[in-house]
Write an enzyme that holds these catalytic residues in place. Structure first.
Site, PDB file in Angstrom:
ATOM      1  CB  VAL A  23      -0.989   0.013   1.192  1.00 20.81           C
ATOM      2  CG1 VAL A  23      -0.285   0.228   2.497  1.00 20.81           C
ATOM      3  CG2 VAL A  23      -2.038   1.101   0.984  1.00 20.81           C
ATOM      4  CB  CYS A  24       3.995   2.068   1.635  1.00 21.04           C
ATOM      5  SG  CYS A  24       3.478   1.684   3.322  1.00 21.04           S
ATOM      6  N   PRO A  25       3.706   2.200  -1.527  1.00 17.48           N
ATOM      7  CG  PRO A  25       4.160   0.473  -3.031  1.00 17.48           C
ATOM      8  CD  PRO A  25       3.886   0.742  -1.595  1.00 17.48           C
TER       9      PRO A  25
END
Lengths: 197, 197, 197, 197, 197, 197, 197, 197, 197, 197
Positions: free
Chosen positions: A50-52
């Protein structure tokens, strides 16, 4: 205790950029010295899925933030080396290649501890074994700070791990803040720049 | 310290509604007992100008929150009597006539203190006079909490006094949370229900 | 501990008047700087029913107090905004329209705490939840202070919530105090100005 | 800290009456056991000039208090022997001959200390001499307590030494209290029994 | 701890004499400044029956004490007003009319506490009620101090309440002390001036 | 703190008599178990010149004390061996040959410390040398205690080192105490048995 | 903790000699100021039977100690008066007539406490009675100290009460110490002056 | 604090003998379990020059100690391995070959610390460096203990490093102790068995 | 806590060499003042069997260490006297004859305590006996420290008692350290000088 | 304090392997439950250049460790996600593809803190800002632990960041340990299996 209405902590933190440079960033001084707003967003871990998307979304909006005299800074508790490895990983491999704003590498957690956004709980001392332990990964929630040109926190928001953020909302808040700064007017609910306050 | 990831404080607080009833609300129990999400929003003071627009905005979106199994609760540190007077003041006189969700009257600040969202600073003891004093009005910032059906805080956000909130963003966060609950998937940045995650 | 015989606490408190001005009042300095007596009366809450009659009674006697070189100040823990709304509410709607003396808005309770007249009890710390709580509305009893021209408290009286005060009795006490100041004589029981001491 | 709204201290105190009997009085139990109200009034010292007028005034109103189901108790920190000598001194010699209600002889100051009404100040420890000293005569201000049938303090008032009290005002407060008890109505300012509330 | 061999406490205490004057007496300074011995005798209470005989006995022996360069001071914890009333009460009414030496009115117990001669016992704090209480009347035993011209205590004696003192014995002790001062000889048992040591 | 009105300390102390026997004496138990009064007199040191006259004077009055149901006990901080040597020294050599009552040998100062009658002062700790020191000879003043049949101290008196005591005064006090015990009457000043009280 | 290798405590102690003079002795200064060795020997009590033989033995060897530049000092916790009485008691009556070296009269135990040689044990505080007590006679064991010309303890020895000392052994130790001082050689076991080391 | 008159510390300590056996010795239990006296002598270090002569002298006197029902134990803070190496070094090489009594190897200093005979001084904590340091070699003085059959210390003596001991004196003390045990008589100075006490 | 990365403790320790000289060594100053590396190795005890092989192995490699600008220092907690005896014991008798580098004699454990390498455990205080005890021999594990020319620890390693060390590995580490110092390159695993890094 | 000779800390730590599994590893239980030795090696950071060579060297020697009944475990403070990314990075890109032993991901530093091997220094609290900070990256030194089948640490070694380790030396230590376990013999310096001990 809320950080809103107070100065952002005055701390130097290691950071990495896409050039592979390791350098120190002091978020408070970034705002004050540059007479700019700062949006600082924390994500839990490098090399997760999810972070990217969040990092890419901030990259995509970099022009909008720049127009609003706002510096974008990312942050996690990974090391500069790991940030650099991720910066060199192509987007379609789950990497963040193409991100150009600096990313704090707060591996010693000086800043994350000061902000109280680490996921550790249950700090315990076991008398029998003499061991101190915590639960949790010792990484940060999805915390976001909007800091004004005087270094005062104007917005803070924290999402639990799985809930991604909305870059447009932060642009709206920055616009509202600018409106207050310029017009001296309070911004009512749902206010958006260009609409009538 | 972040409240995200932890249970909301278990406290009974006085509340007032448009019927003029004074009753106790326990936000944590509202969520758990009703198996509902709760959005709790704090505003600084009754009878100010920016606040009623927020209260009306939440009222207008009540149907949307209801569709999402979400209870709306407002809150300030004014007394139930003051809430009732304001509820009886027409909208065009700066009142909140028409608001139907309950409003916490946390005049003893039990809950606002627990959340750390009061604007008091500089707690001091003057040895010469024996007086304890604080600075600030002892009212809350614009703090918002989204709590899930288990009473766990999933989002917390605080705006400084003059910056109004965006009701749609909270609906987006609730949708994202529901998506995670139903799909077990993490919601990437800028995710909105109906778009592809 | 009695305040009688001691200086009134030296504190600045927000106040509101019928002009809508927010300003600071320091009761002690009001007395000393103006070389006047001060009668300060606290009531529990704005927008209740017994309180306005007291506020109107003091308003009606303003001339009598003025003749006796005495400043009248009202006080509650509501905000200036709420005071102003109440000052703009007509008397027959339960408002205090027509009141012209200043009303302290001690929302941070600096002064009420110093005087020990808040109705909070049972301050508790719950070790399990880490919550500090109090019982009561955190509003004041009906406390009254008569302060002389040197800032010394000469009378203090506290009535429980439902028991209204008698403005004439305070005028009698002020007359007795003046008699002592002028004549150096002690005032016996039931003494009233104009009667023989 | 206010005593209003709390139980009167549960303490046995020596008392003297006009018969020369020394006996114990527990003010709290007087109220509860007799299902009566109690008015307790403190004066500074026996054998002074302002005090006897107060004691005679309460004696004169004894019938009124009795009609209102109210016990009258006087109190000072003198010994029972001194009370008895004063009770045997004719009124025109500055005595209180004719007083029939009991007078507390709180020579050990157990009750006066609990109430915080002693005139001592500046409690000090001199390290060089090892002496603890106070300033003041260690006698009480003119403090008055009206206690209801449940032992709860409903009114407390303290006058500085030279300012005598008004017995009629206490009767008015007792009437107001009775009105609240019977009618469940709050008594507005200047309320007097027989007038419209 | 014995006071013998140490300086008498250096304290100012209110006193009353037969003129009705209230003045301060510092026993230590009385001795040193006047280069006189002092005999200070405490009795429990004014207006009791055993005490006046002691006060009259000291009055009768005043000439003997004077011949021996010795000041007589009486003392109790009653107020000056009570002392004056007793001084104005004829001897055959149980009064002490005719007494001319000063009587300390140690109503704040500064000196009696320093000497440890109060009859209070069982100092207790009741955690439930928050009350501090003592037992006893908070009056003094029959304590006597003979102080030399340098303010050093040379004799201290304490009798329980019902046991009267012998004025002649104190004269004997003063003579013995004078003998030691003049002759540098120790006075054996039963020594009396004029007999061979 | 006065011992009058309290039980004498419950302690066993070594004692010596003219038989050369070393035995334990518990003064409190002597009184209670024998249903007798006790007069306990302390002197500073064996083998000094003023002390033997006191010891002989008590010996001479032994019959008077016995008639009054009173046990005589002497006491100093010397050892039993030294007491025995002194008991074997003829009177005209400064000895106490002929004394038959027991003499406490409180060499460990358990009782003298409890009574606070040792002449030590200035207890000090020298941080540099690590030494605790006192000033004074660590011997007692001339202290006298009259204890009743219940072990309660009724009189305590302390003379400085050089001032001898008067045995007749102690007989007078014992007579007064007996009078109070038998008649329930308080003994006025200068009272002596056989005279009118 | 051993005193060997450390300076002897720097304390002034009362002493008595056969002239009946009371004077102060500081053992440490005796050694340093006179550039002499000192042998200090403690015995439990005057007027006992084993002790005089030790005192006479040291007297008999005084010439030997003097030849070795060594001062002899005796010590017990008895008073100077008792020492003098014993010094005046003929040897065949158990006295120490003929002893000419000074004897410390450490009645306040300043030095004996510093050396830790008192026989007291079980120091206790009884909470019920408030009494501190010890067991034992509070006298010293048979302790001996040999101190060099710099005030450093070179030997310390303690015998239990009933075991007498051997003066010759102390002479041997002093000789050994002198040998070390002069020759810089360590003295082996059983070494005696005149024998080969 | 003296060990004389108290039980010897109850501790197990490693020991070595001439067989090369390492075993535990508890000095207190050696005395009590074997119903024997014990003489325990400490020396500073193995492989020094004065120490072996003492060890040989005790070896030579082993028969005399045995005749007196006395166990001999040597002790230093060296390890068993070092003791064994020294036991295997011939006397003329500075070794202790031929010694047959056990030698404590108190390398962890449990016993030497309890006895307070280590030569360490100036225990210090350096705040800057965080280091604890002592001065001295952390070895023992020449301390000797004679313990009776009940484990009670009857003699303790300490010589500074360079001063050897006299075995005969310890035999004399043991004889004196035996004499006291058997005859119940105290041994006067210079007493030796066979001579008249 | 690791010593790597920090300065070696700044302490002077006794040492012995094959000349029989006792001298002080400060390891930190050896490195800094001589601009040399230091290898310091601790072994448990003199006169054991595994230890001499280590001491001989370091002796054999002395030339290699010297070539690398490195001083070798051995260390145990035995005394200098014991070191000297062992240095004089031939190799085939289990001695270390031929060793020429200095050996620390840390008998007071100042340095070993600072390094935390003593084998003592279970430090305990027995309340009943008042004894502090430890378990273990109070000797060191086989600890090794490599310190650079600035006194910084670059390697620390500790083997349990029975496991001997490998001198070549320390030479390899010193070479790696030198490589880093000279080349500024990090040394990968298994790196050896002369091989490619 | 050394870990050698003590049990390894009993802690569960997250770990990652080449399958991408996240699982818990308890090093102590790995040893005890599997009756195997464990070699645990820490490296500072993933995605650096010296570290992968160490990880590959341990991988290459995995067979040798296995033959010696020894489990290999790597460890750093990076997250499992980062470990997995590195495990998926080819060796010639600086990755550790091909490593099959588990790698601890001690991101909460529970174990690294217990071992004291983090590079943080200068823990400080700034009173003015209220901030706690440390210096250093909060990553570990190159620490290695060899643990036996009972979980007891037999070797610990720490290299500074730039100095790589020698896998063969750890194999030698394990062989020496096994030799001791099997033969009960101590292994002398430079011992290697197959050579004569």
């Amino acid at each position: 205790m809320a950080f809103v209405g107070k100065k952002f902590p005055n701390l130097n933190v290691d950071a990495m950029n896409d050039m592979g440079d390791t350098f120190k960033v002091n978020v408070l001084e970034e705002a004050i010295n540059n007479k700019k707003k700062v949006i600082l967003f924390w994500y839990p871990k490098d090399f997760t899925f999810v972070c990217p998307t969040e990092l890419h979304a901030f990259q995509a909006a970099l022009g909008e933030f720049d127009k609003r005299n706002t510096i974008v800074i990312g942050a996690s508790c990974d090391t500069p080396e790991v940030h650099f490895a991720w910066l060199n990983t192509p987007k379609n491999n789950g990497g963040i290649e193409g991100v150009t704003y600096p990313i704090l590498a707060d591996s010693n957690r000086n800043l994350a501890s000061a902000l109280g956004i680490l996921d550790i709980t249950n700090e315990q001392y076991n008398e029998e074994t003499g061991l101190y332990t915590v639960e949790g990964d010792n990484v940060t929630y999805r915390a976001t700070y909007i800091i004004d040109e005087n270094g005062i926190v104007q917005h803070e928001g924290i999402n639990n791990m799985p809930i991604g953020r909305n870059v447009n909302e932060f642009i709206r808040i920055i616009d509202a803040l600018t409106h207050v700064q310029e017009k001296g007017e309070v911004c009512p609910a749902n206010w958006e720049d260009g609409k009538n306050a």
